[in-house]
Design a protein around this motif. Sequence first.
Motif, PDB file in Angstrom:
ATOM      1  N   ALA A   6       0.824  -1.216   0.000  1.00  0.00           N
ATOM      2  CA  ALA A   6       0.000   0.000   0.000  1.00  0.00           C
ATOM      3  C   ALA A   6       0.859   1.267   0.000  1.00  0.00           C
ATOM      4  CB  ALA A   6      -0.929  -0.007   1.214  1.00  0.00           C
ATOM      5  N   TRP A   7       2.059   1.208   0.577  1.00  0.00           N
ATOM      6  CA  TRP A   7       2.944   2.370   0.595  1.00  0.00           C
ATOM      7  C   TRP A   7       3.598   2.628  -0.770  1.00  0.00           C
ATOM      8  CZ3 TRP A   7       3.095   6.216   3.807  1.00  0.00           C
ATOM      9  CH2 TRP A   7       2.749   6.051   5.155  1.00  0.00           C
ATOM     10  N   LEU A   8       3.488   1.688  -1.691  1.00  0.00           N
ATOM     11  CA  LEU A   8       4.206   1.823  -2.959  1.00  0.00           C
ATOM     12  C   LEU A   8       3.325   2.176  -4.152  1.00  0.00           C
ATOM     13  CD1 LEU A   8       6.640  -1.237  -2.699  1.00  0.00           C
ATOM     14  CD2 LEU A   8       7.139   1.181  -2.238  1.00  0.00           C
ATOM     15  N   ILE A   9       2.012   2.115  -3.995  1.00  0.00           N
ATOM     16  CA  ILE A   9       1.119   2.324  -5.136  1.00  0.00           C
ATOM     17  C   ILE A   9       0.824   3.803  -5.337  1.00  0.00           C
ATOM     18  CG2 ILE A   9      -1.231   1.927  -5.971  1.00  0.00           C
ATOM     19  CD1 ILE A   9      -1.050  -0.871  -4.791  1.00  0.00           C
ATOM     20  N   ASP A  10       1.071   4.267  -6.542  1.00  0.00           N
ATOM     21  CA  ASP A  10       0.823   5.659  -6.921  1.00  0.00           C
ATOM     22  C   ASP A  10      -0.414   5.696  -7.813  1.00  0.00           C
ATOM     23  OD1 ASP A  10       0.815   8.236  -8.016  1.00  0.00           O
ATOM     24  OD2 ASP A  10       3.011   8.386  -7.912  1.00  0.00           O
ATOM     25  N   ASP A  38      -5.349   8.471   4.432  1.00  0.00           N
ATOM     26  CA  ASP A  38      -4.998   8.787   5.815  1.00  0.00           C
ATOM     27  C   ASP A  38      -3.894   7.858   6.322  1.00  0.00           C
ATOM     28  OD1 ASP A  38      -7.028  10.634   5.660  1.00  0.00           O
ATOM     29  OD2 ASP A  38      -8.508   9.363   6.662  1.00  0.00           O
ATOM     30  N   ALA A  39      -3.966   6.580   5.938  1.00  0.00           N
ATOM     31  CA  ALA A  39      -2.989   5.598   6.427  1.00  0.00           C
ATOM     32  C   ALA A  39      -1.694   5.604   5.618  1.00  0.00           C
ATOM     33  CB  ALA A  39      -3.604   4.204   6.397  1.00  0.00           C
ATOM     34  N   TYR A  40      -1.796   5.899   4.311  1.00  0.00           N
ATOM     35  CA  TYR A  40      -0.633   5.865   3.412  1.00  0.00           C
ATOM     36  C   TYR A  40      -0.664   7.123   2.535  1.00  0.00           C
ATOM     37  CZ  TYR A  40      -1.722   1.036   4.714  1.00  0.00           C
ATOM     38  OH  TYR A  40      -2.054  -0.101   5.414  1.00  0.00           O
ATOM     39  N   PRO A  41      -0.345   8.286   3.097  1.00  0.00           N
ATOM     40  CA  PRO A  41      -0.589   9.565   2.411  1.00  0.00           C
ATOM     41  C   PRO A  41       0.285   9.826   1.192  1.00  0.00           C
ATOM     42  CG  PRO A  41       0.583   9.908   4.477  1.00  0.00           C
ATOM     43  CD  PRO A  41       0.179   8.476   4.457  1.00  0.00           C
ATOM     44  N   LYS A  42       1.383   9.119   1.029  1.00  0.00           N
ATOM     45  CA  LYS A  42       2.241   9.319  -0.138  1.00  0.00           C
ATOM     46  C   LYS A  42       3.042   8.051  -0.385  1.00  0.00           C
ATOM     47  CE  LYS A  42       6.145  11.209   2.500  1.00  0.00           C
ATOM     48  NZ  LYS A  42       7.110  12.328   2.636  1.00  0.00           N
ATOM     49  N   VAL A  43       3.591   7.940  -1.590  1.00  0.00           N
ATOM     50  CA  VAL A  43       4.458   6.811  -1.886  1.00  0.00           C
ATOM     51  C   VAL A  43       5.721   6.931  -1.035  1.00  0.00           C
ATOM     52  CG1 VAL A  43       5.829   5.677  -3.677  1.00  0.00           C
ATOM     53  CG2 VAL A  43       3.559   6.596  -4.229  1.00  0.00           C
ATOM     54  N   ASP A  44       6.034   5.863  -0.301  1.00  0.00           N
ATOM     55  CA  ASP A  44       7.164   5.921   0.628  1.00  0.00           C
ATOM     56  C   ASP A  44       7.878   4.566   0.664  1.00  0.00           C
ATOM     57  OD1 ASP A  44       8.941   6.183   2.776  1.00  0.00           O
ATOM     58  OD2 ASP A  44       7.607   7.567   3.841  1.00  0.00           O
ATOM     59  N   PRO A  45       8.871   4.350  -0.222  1.00  0.00           N
ATOM     60  CA  PRO A  45       9.615   3.095  -0.230  1.00  0.00           C
ATOM     61  C   PRO A  45      10.330   2.814   1.089  1.00  0.00           C
ATOM     62  CG  PRO A  45      10.013   4.331  -2.247  1.00  0.00           C
ATOM     63  CD  PRO A  45       9.293   5.250  -1.309  1.00  0.00           C
ATOM     64  N   GLY A  46      10.724   3.871   1.811  1.00  0.00           N
ATOM     65  CA  GLY A  46      11.398   3.685   3.097  1.00  0.00           C
ATOM     66  C   GLY A  46      10.492   2.996   4.102  1.00  0.00           C
ATOM     67  N   LYS A  47       9.252   3.456   4.213  1.00  0.00           N
ATOM     68  CA  LYS A  47       8.313   2.826   5.140  1.00  0.00           C
ATOM     69  C   LYS A  47       8.006   1.393   4.699  1.00  0.00           C
ATOM     70  CE  LYS A  47       5.979   7.033   6.797  1.00  0.00           C
ATOM     71  NZ  LYS A  47       6.575   6.997   8.128  1.00  0.00           N
ATOM     72  N   ALA A  48       7.897   1.184   3.374  1.00  0.00           N
ATOM     73  CA  ALA A  48       7.637  -0.160   2.872  1.00  0.00           C
ATOM     74  C   ALA A  48       8.782  -1.103   3.236  1.00  0.00           C
ATOM     75  CB  ALA A  48       7.446  -0.123   1.359  1.00  0.00           C
ATOM     76  N   ARG A  49      10.026  -0.640   3.059  1.00  0.00           N
ATOM     77  CA  ARG A  49      11.185  -1.475   3.385  1.00  0.00           C
ATOM     78  C   ARG A  49      11.231  -1.795   4.883  1.00  0.00           C
ATOM     79  NH1 ARG A  49      15.849  -2.809   0.811  1.00  0.00           N
ATOM     80  NH2 ARG A  49      15.348  -1.430  -0.939  1.00  0.00           N
ATOM     81  N   LEU A  70       5.745  -1.396  -8.152  1.00  0.00           N
ATOM     82  CA  LEU A  70       6.076  -2.260  -7.020  1.00  0.00           C
ATOM     83  C   LEU A  70       7.514  -2.782  -7.082  1.00  0.00           C
ATOM     84  CD1 LEU A  70       2.725  -4.254  -6.771  1.00  0.00           C
ATOM     85  CD2 LEU A  70       3.492  -2.392  -5.297  1.00  0.00           C
ATOM     86  N   GLU A  71       8.073  -2.852  -8.278  1.00  0.00           N
ATOM     87  CA  GLU A  71       9.435  -3.372  -8.420  1.00  0.00           C
ATOM     88  C   GLU A  71      10.492  -2.268  -8.443  1.00  0.00           C
ATOM     89  OE1 GLU A  71       8.591  -7.498 -10.954  1.00  0.00           O
ATOM     90  OE2 GLU A  71       9.467  -5.757 -11.962  1.00  0.00           O
ATOM     91  N   ALA A  72      10.066  -0.998  -8.453  1.00  0.00           N
ATOM     92  CA  ALA A  72      10.996   0.120  -8.665  1.00  0.00           C
ATOM     93  C   ALA A  72      12.132   0.165  -7.642  1.00  0.00           C
ATOM     94  CB  ALA A  72      10.228   1.442  -8.656  1.00  0.00           C
ATOM     95  N   ASP A  73      11.871  -0.225  -6.403  1.00  0.00           N
ATOM     96  CA  ASP A  73      12.890  -0.138  -5.361  1.00  0.00           C
ATOM     97  C   ASP A  73      13.416  -1.497  -4.930  1.00  0.00           C
ATOM     98  OD1 ASP A  73      12.965   2.886  -4.467  1.00  0.00           O
ATOM     99  OD2 ASP A  73      10.867   2.381  -4.845  1.00  0.00           O
ATOM    100  N   GLY A  74      13.146  -2.518  -5.723  1.00  0.00           N
ATOM    101  CA  GLY A  74      13.689  -3.842  -5.448  1.00  0.00           C
ATOM    102  C   GLY A  74      13.055  -4.574  -4.288  1.00  0.00           C
ATOM    103  N   LEU A  75      11.891  -4.094  -3.831  1.00  0.00           N
ATOM    104  CA  LEU A  75      11.252  -4.717  -2.673  1.00  0.00           C
ATOM    105  C   LEU A  75      10.360  -5.888  -3.063  1.00  0.00           C
ATOM    106  CD1 LEU A  75      10.302  -1.502  -0.664  1.00  0.00           C
ATOM    107  CD2 LEU A  75      12.365  -2.914  -0.492  1.00  0.00           C
ATOM    108  N   PHE A  76       9.802  -5.863  -4.256  1.00  0.00           N
ATOM    109  CA  PHE A  76       8.912  -6.910  -4.728  1.00  0.00           C
ATOM    110  C   PHE A  76       9.329  -7.354  -6.125  1.00  0.00           C
ATOM    111  CE2 PHE A  76       6.331  -4.761  -1.551  1.00  0.00           C
ATOM    112  CZ  PHE A  76       5.718  -5.815  -0.893  1.00  0.00           C
TER     113      PHE A  76
END
Length: 518
Positions: free
Chosen positions: A300-304, A337-348, A384-390
């Motif tokens: 959810a933190w990665l979807i724009d 409210d829960a995921y206000p912006k794309v944030d790869p750091g929080k996802a990681r 979802l693959e942009a930061d190598g997390l998925f």
Amino acid sequence: MRSVRMRILATLAVLAAVGVGGRQLLPSEGNSDKTIQVGTTDAVTSLDPAAAYDAGSWALFSNVFQSLLTYEPGGASPVPDAARSCGFVGHDLRTYRCTLRGGLTFPSGRTMTAEDVKYSFDRVKKIKSDVGPSALLDTLASTSADGLKVTFHLSSPDATFPFKVATGAGSIVDRTRYPANAPRTDNGVDGTGPYELTAYTKNKKAVLTPNAHYAGAVHASGRPVDLLYYTDANKLNGAWKAKQLDVATRQLPPRVLAALNPSDPGRRVSESDSAETRNLYLNTREGSPLHQTKVRQALAWLIDREQLAARVYDGTVDPLYSLIPTGITGHTTSFFDAYPKVDPGKARQLLTEAGVTLPVRFTYGYGAGRGAAAEEAAELKRQLEADGLFKVTVKGYEWSDFQKRWATGKLDAYGVGWVADYPDPDTFGAPLVGTDGTMNTGYSSSLVDQLIRSGRQYADRSEATDDFRELQQAVATDAPVIPLWQAKEYVVGSEDVGGGQYLSDGTGVFRLWRLTWI
């Protein structure tokens, strides 16, 4: 989907007093036998109401079957169709009774009775098809019939039950033509709707002829219609450009929709607000790579959504941040409210806390040929693959195969559009996130189930708002589903055809009988 923002009725009390007299279909002025050609990319899963729960099937059902209740264009509360009157008995919202119109006949000439209604509801629950609407009738404990009266006995208070009766799940079939324990599999239909299905080729064509014996809420006969099915949006657009169609709907390619102009000569364009949504559903079962809540939250933190709406849909859809769309009572922005912006750091960070190996690998399925589903899948994979997390493996499936795969838990993630069954927030609750819901994510929450039950006890639907807001907050936290976008409704017709603006309005009714030659 409707041509104005959806209004939710303030009370169901009006239903108890409604009793509209029967109307035989009368020829429209300027009657013409010329067939109107209508094209769509929606598919029909089954001609049997017990074995289909999708927009394409229900669009056809609303023309060839009757339910006890239906919706008038722009209406938010159901009105009698096959019924003469309907209403709750008592004040506990657990007993609902309808009286049939007299003289309704099936194509065989046999008169409809309350036994046919009971049989139709009983077989939906008995067959309990993986891709059928039985989940919609979860509060229906039993049905009894006596002459022209049919009584529904509910297991718990359910103010939304009249809405459900008015859907494709309430389609009334001839009990002598449909097996009690299995779906009917031939190409025949025995209903009492405004149209008769005179020929059908799966995934190709449905030939519809006005039913001269129809009596119900529709008061003017429609024109003969050929409903033509296309496997993808580009083929639909090709047929439209080649002037093989008089009306095109659901869905032309986004680039074509974005370029539509109501003032363009030679065609009529209807663009309206819609309650149709598109969600990313996640398999929450143990053993799924998306079983852990923190892994789903990381997604959810990665979807724009803004990029998805712009890149794939050319701005013809609106980003959606809640389970319940705008225009429906109870809408919130819980995912924003829960995921206000794309944030790869929080996802990681979440994935690290979950203790999973990176990248997390999972499969994503979609219905091949369904709008821009392939392009959407590619964009989601990129995000979802942009930061190598998925690491996402995407695959498209033929519509019926796709339905069976998600219904049997064979996909890790899948994108599916949801057309509101009826104009009430409840249609975005139990089917999507309730235990044993239609979308079959494996998700089960005692809090969410309790809020769904609580929301159904209010005859005044506005009183359910707090329950639905709390429900959406819980769903945003657990993330079994991630909202993506909310659609707009587009209908394109030739300058010789009117009524396209009435085709669909978010009540699940597809009014082919409103199309007419000008």
